[in-house]
Write a protein that holds these residues in place. Structure first.
Motif, PDB file in Angstrom:
ATOM      1  N   GLY A   1       2.181  55.031  61.504  1.00 22.77           N
ATOM      2  CA  GLY A   1       2.516  54.354  60.260  1.00 22.77           C
ATOM      3  C   GLY A   1       1.881  55.069  59.085  1.00 22.77           C
ATOM      4  N   TYR A   2       1.159  54.332  58.271  1.00 24.58           N
ATOM      5  CA  TYR A   2       0.513  54.889  57.081  1.00 24.58           C
ATOM      6  C   TYR A   2      -0.937  55.301  57.334  1.00 24.58           C
ATOM      7  CZ  TYR A   2       4.490  52.717  54.772  1.00 24.58           C
ATOM      8  OH  TYR A   2       5.749  52.361  54.393  1.00 24.58           O
ATOM      9  N   ASP A   3      -1.476  54.913  58.470  1.00 24.51           N
ATOM     10  CA  ASP A   3      -2.908  55.058  58.712  1.00 24.51           C
ATOM     11  C   ASP A   3      -3.405  56.502  58.673  1.00 24.51           C
ATOM     12  OD1 ASP A   3      -3.046  52.337  58.905  1.00 24.51           O
ATOM     13  OD2 ASP A   3      -3.164  52.291  61.091  1.00 24.51           O
ATOM     14  N   ARG A   4      -2.691  57.422  59.288  1.00 20.94           N
ATOM     15  CA  ARG A   4      -3.195  58.791  59.365  1.00 20.94           C
ATOM     16  C   ARG A   4      -3.203  59.461  57.982  1.00 20.94           C
ATOM     17  NH1 ARG A   4      -2.011  62.444  64.513  1.00 20.94           N
ATOM     18  NH2 ARG A   4       0.059  62.728  63.679  1.00 20.94           N
ATOM     19  N   ILE A   5      -2.156  59.272  57.200  1.00 26.37           N
ATOM     20  CA  ILE A   5      -2.150  59.870  55.863  1.00 26.37           C
ATOM     21  C   ILE A   5      -3.206  59.186  54.983  1.00 26.37           C
ATOM     22  CG2 ILE A   5      -0.275  58.443  54.951  1.00 26.37           C
ATOM     23  CD1 ILE A   5      -0.935  62.139  54.088  1.00 26.37           C
ATOM     24  N   ALA A   6      -3.364  57.861  55.156  1.00 25.02           N
ATOM     25  CA  ALA A   6      -4.392  57.144  54.379  1.00 25.02           C
ATOM     26  C   ALA A   6      -5.787  57.662  54.730  1.00 25.02           C
ATOM     27  CB  ALA A   6      -4.296  55.645  54.623  1.00 25.02           C
ATOM     28  N   ASP A   7      -6.043  57.900  56.010  1.00 26.02           N
ATOM     29  CA  ASP A   7      -7.342  58.459  56.422  1.00 26.02           C
ATOM     30  C   ASP A   7      -7.579  59.815  55.772  1.00 26.02           C
ATOM     31  OD1 ASP A   7      -7.948  56.295  58.024  1.00 26.02           O
ATOM     32  OD2 ASP A   7      -7.333  57.273  59.899  1.00 26.02           O
ATOM     33  N   ARG A   8      -6.549  60.624  55.704  1.00 28.38           N
ATOM     34  CA  ARG A   8      -6.686  61.966  55.111  1.00 28.38           C
ATOM     35  C   ARG A   8      -6.962  61.879  53.610  1.00 28.38           C
ATOM     36  NH1 ARG A   8      -2.525  67.003  55.678  1.00 28.38           N
ATOM     37  NH2 ARG A   8      -3.922  68.526  54.740  1.00 28.38           N
ATOM     38  N   VAL A   9      -6.190  61.038  52.909  1.00 28.56           N
ATOM     39  CA  VAL A   9      -6.345  60.887  51.462  1.00 28.56           C
ATOM     40  C   VAL A   9      -7.714  60.290  51.134  1.00 28.56           C
ATOM     41  CG1 VAL A   9      -5.465  59.652  49.434  1.00 28.56           C
ATOM     42  CG2 VAL A   9      -3.869  60.773  51.008  1.00 28.56           C
ATOM     43  N   ALA A  10      -8.178  59.352  51.941  1.00 22.26           N
ATOM     44  CA  ALA A  10      -9.461  58.676  51.689  1.00 22.26           C
ATOM     45  C   ALA A  10     -10.643  59.640  51.728  1.00 22.26           C
ATOM     46  CB  ALA A  10      -9.671  57.553  52.699  1.00 22.26           C
ATOM     47  N   ARG A  11     -10.503  60.766  52.375  1.00 20.73           N
ATOM     48  CA  ARG A  11     -11.614  61.723  52.488  1.00 20.73           C
ATOM     49  C   ARG A  11     -11.890  62.499  51.211  1.00 20.73           C
ATOM     50  NH1 ARG A  11      -9.410  62.775  58.006  1.00 20.73           N
ATOM     51  NH2 ARG A  11     -10.784  61.636  59.393  1.00 20.73           N
ATOM     52  N   PHE A  12     -10.946  62.522  50.282  1.00 22.75           N
ATOM     53  CA  PHE A  12     -11.172  63.237  49.026  1.00 22.75           C
ATOM     54  C   PHE A  12     -12.191  62.478  48.177  1.00 22.75           C
ATOM     55  CE2 PHE A  12      -6.785  64.717  49.946  1.00 22.75           C
ATOM     56  CZ  PHE A  12      -7.001  66.083  49.914  1.00 22.75           C
ATOM     57  N   PRO A  13     -13.241  63.127  47.684  1.00 26.60           N
ATOM     58  CA  PRO A  13     -14.237  62.418  46.874  1.00 26.60           C
ATOM     59  C   PRO A  13     -13.673  61.906  45.551  1.00 26.60           C
ATOM     60  CG  PRO A  13     -14.719  64.773  46.944  1.00 26.60           C
ATOM     61  CD  PRO A  13     -13.586  64.529  47.903  1.00 26.60           C
ATOM     62  N   GLU A  14     -12.598  62.488  45.067  1.00 24.58           N
ATOM     63  CA  GLU A  14     -11.984  62.030  43.819  1.00 24.58           C
ATOM     64  C   GLU A  14     -11.326  60.658  43.971  1.00 24.58           C
ATOM     65  OE1 GLU A  14     -11.753  66.563  43.853  1.00 24.58           O
ATOM     66  OE2 GLU A  14     -11.428  64.954  45.303  1.00 24.58           O
ATOM     67  N   VAL A  15     -10.978  60.295  45.206  1.00 28.21           N
ATOM     68  CA  VAL A  15     -10.316  59.019  45.481  1.00 28.21           C
ATOM     69  C   VAL A  15     -11.388  57.946  45.654  1.00 28.21           C
ATOM     70  CG1 VAL A  15      -8.803  57.751  47.068  1.00 28.21           C
ATOM     71  CG2 VAL A  15      -8.319  60.153  46.520  1.00 28.21           C
TER      72      VAL A  15
ATOM     73  N   GLN B   1      -1.751  52.879  46.789  1.00 33.21           N
ATOM     74  CA  GLN B   1      -2.295  52.880  45.433  1.00 33.21           C
ATOM     75  C   GLN B   1      -3.687  53.493  45.504  1.00 33.21           C
ATOM     76  OE1 GLN B   1      -4.286  49.489  43.633  1.00 33.21           O
ATOM     77  NE2 GLN B   1      -2.721  49.545  42.029  1.00 33.21           N
ATOM     78  N   LEU B   2      -3.894  54.532  44.705  1.00 32.90           N
ATOM     79  CA  LEU B   2      -5.179  55.223  44.671  1.00 32.90           C
ATOM     80  C   LEU B   2      -5.806  55.028  43.300  1.00 32.90           C
ATOM     81  CD1 LEU B   2      -3.227  56.865  46.626  1.00 32.90           C
ATOM     82  CD2 LEU B   2      -4.627  58.830  46.104  1.00 32.90           C
ATOM     83  N   ILE B   3      -7.112  54.908  43.270  1.00 32.11           N
ATOM     84  CA  ILE B   3      -7.870  55.029  42.031  1.00 32.11           C
ATOM     85  C   ILE B   3      -8.559  56.390  42.129  1.00 32.11           C
ATOM     86  CG2 ILE B   3      -9.695  54.103  40.550  1.00 32.11           C
ATOM     87  CD1 ILE B   3      -7.237  52.241  40.829  1.00 32.11           C
ATOM     88  N   VAL B   4      -8.236  57.258  41.179  1.00 28.71           N
ATOM     89  CA  VAL B   4      -8.732  58.630  41.192  1.00 28.71           C
ATOM     90  C   VAL B   4      -9.556  58.861  39.934  1.00 28.71           C
ATOM     91  CG1 VAL B   4      -8.017  61.051  41.089  1.00 28.71           C
ATOM     92  CG2 VAL B   4      -6.761  59.440  42.527  1.00 28.71           C
ATOM     93  N   CYS B   5     -10.708  59.522  40.079  1.00 29.35           N
ATOM     94  CA  CYS B   5     -11.569  59.829  38.935  1.00 29.35           C
ATOM     95  C   CYS B   5     -11.816  61.324  38.844  1.00 29.35           C
ATOM     96  CB  CYS B   5     -12.909  59.107  39.054  1.00 29.35           C
ATOM     97  SG  CYS B   5     -12.754  57.323  38.946  1.00 29.35           S
ATOM     98  N   GLY B   6     -11.892  61.789  37.596  1.00 27.11           N
ATOM     99  CA  GLY B   6     -12.195  63.192  37.320  1.00 27.11           C
ATOM    100  C   GLY B   6     -12.835  63.314  35.957  1.00 27.11           C
ATOM    101  N   ARG B   7     -13.290  64.506  35.612  1.00 26.39           N
ATOM    102  CA  ARG B   7     -13.936  64.711  34.312  1.00 26.39           C
ATOM    103  C   ARG B   7     -12.938  64.770  33.167  1.00 26.39           C
ATOM    104  NH1 ARG B   7     -16.931  69.918  35.491  1.00 26.39           N
ATOM    105  NH2 ARG B   7     -15.255  69.970  36.968  1.00 26.39           N
ATOM    106  N   THR B   8     -11.739  65.325  33.433  1.00 26.51           N
ATOM    107  CA  THR B   8     -10.727  65.483  32.384  1.00 26.51           C
ATOM    108  C   THR B   8      -9.355  65.101  32.942  1.00 26.51           C
ATOM    109  OG1 THR B   8     -10.202  67.760  32.993  1.00 26.51           O
ATOM    110  CG2 THR B   8     -12.002  67.432  31.382  1.00 26.51           C
ATOM    111  N   MET B   9      -8.381  64.912  32.024  1.00 21.10           N
ATOM    112  CA  MET B   9      -7.006  64.653  32.468  1.00 21.10           C
ATOM    113  C   MET B   9      -6.470  65.845  33.242  1.00 21.10           C
ATOM    114  SD  MET B   9      -4.964  62.230  29.804  1.00 21.10           S
ATOM    115  CE  MET B   9      -4.876  63.364  28.459  1.00 21.10           C
ATOM    116  N   GLN B  10      -6.825  67.032  32.824  1.00 15.28           N
ATOM    117  CA  GLN B  10      -6.384  68.241  33.523  1.00 15.28           C
ATOM    118  C   GLN B  10      -6.910  68.256  34.954  1.00 15.28           C
ATOM    119  OE1 GLN B  10      -4.257  70.492  32.348  1.00 15.28           O
ATOM    120  NE2 GLN B  10      -4.309  71.672  34.240  1.00 15.28           N
ATOM    121  N   GLU B  11      -8.166  67.894  35.133  1.00 12.28           N
ATOM    122  CA  GLU B  11      -8.753  67.867  36.474  1.00 12.28           C
ATOM    123  C   GLU B  11      -8.038  66.847  37.361  1.00 12.28           C
ATOM    124  OE1 GLU B  11     -12.911  66.289  37.877  1.00 12.28           O
ATOM    125  OE2 GLU B  11     -13.162  68.316  37.073  1.00 12.28           O
ATOM    126  N   VAL B  12      -7.773  65.657  36.827  1.00  7.78           N
ATOM    127  CA  VAL B  12      -7.055  64.623  37.590  1.00  7.78           C
ATOM    128  C   VAL B  12      -5.647  65.112  37.915  1.00  7.78           C
ATOM    129  CG1 VAL B  12      -6.077  62.291  37.486  1.00  7.78           C
ATOM    130  CG2 VAL B  12      -8.433  62.697  36.725  1.00  7.78           C
TER     131      VAL B  12
END
Length: 163
Positions: free
Chosen positions: A79-93, A106-117
């Motif tokens: 289902g969605y679990d494997r892709i969710a596990d992969r995406v969750a590993r990014f520190p930006e998420v 739905q992801l909440i993503v943070c970065g220093r600039t709009m370009q970085e995001v």
């Protein structure tokens, strides 16, 4: 988990810095009982983390936050679990949820600039094989975070509250 455990969780969710003794007084339990119950909930993963709500703008480090909606091709066995596990590993998420509606995640993503995001979403998220589509919404201002008001306009009165 019983009613007292749920009461402990409600208090800790609103103020995780409350002392064991004060919490025990509030809930009519001994300090030792509070410590035992909290320890058990930490060990079983009910309590995952203690954290602070920080107004990064006031701290002088107000990077960019984005809400990213993602359409996914679910895998037949996972289902969605494997892709969710992969995406969750990014520190930006910072947050990741499976949601209803037009998009799947739905992801909440943070970065220093709009370009970085932007580079993160296009380079790391959108390029994943299971991802079909993304929509990125930049957060312009945060008024409330985890139940804590961060911004209040001058002259705005509190809404009346009644039952």
């Amino acid at each position: 988990m019983d009613a007292k455990d749920r009461e402990i969780l409600r208090v800790l969710e609103s103020d995780s810095r409350i002392g064991h003794e004060d919490l025990g007084t509030m809930l009519n339990l001994s300090k030792a009982e509070i410590i035992k119950r909290i320890s058990a909930m930490e060990k079983t993963g009910v309590i995952r983390k203690y954290t602070a709500v920080i107004d990064w703008k006031k701290a002088g480090d107000d990077g960019v936050t984005a809400v990213v909606e993602v359409k996914v091709s679910p895998e037949s066995e996972f289902g969605y679990d494997r892709i969710a596990d992969r995406v969750a590993r990014f520190p930006e998420v910072k947050s990741l949820r499976l949601v209803t509606g037009s998009y799947d995640l739905q992801l909440i993503v943070c970065g220093r600039t709009m370009q970085e995001v932007s580079e993160f979403v296009s380079g790391q998220i959108a390029s994943l094989e299971s991802i079909r589509e993304t929509v990125t919404h930049i957060v312009m201002k945060t008024y409330k975070e985890y139940g804590c008001e961060l911004q209040r306009s001058e002259g705005v009165e509190r809404l009346p509250y009644s039952f």
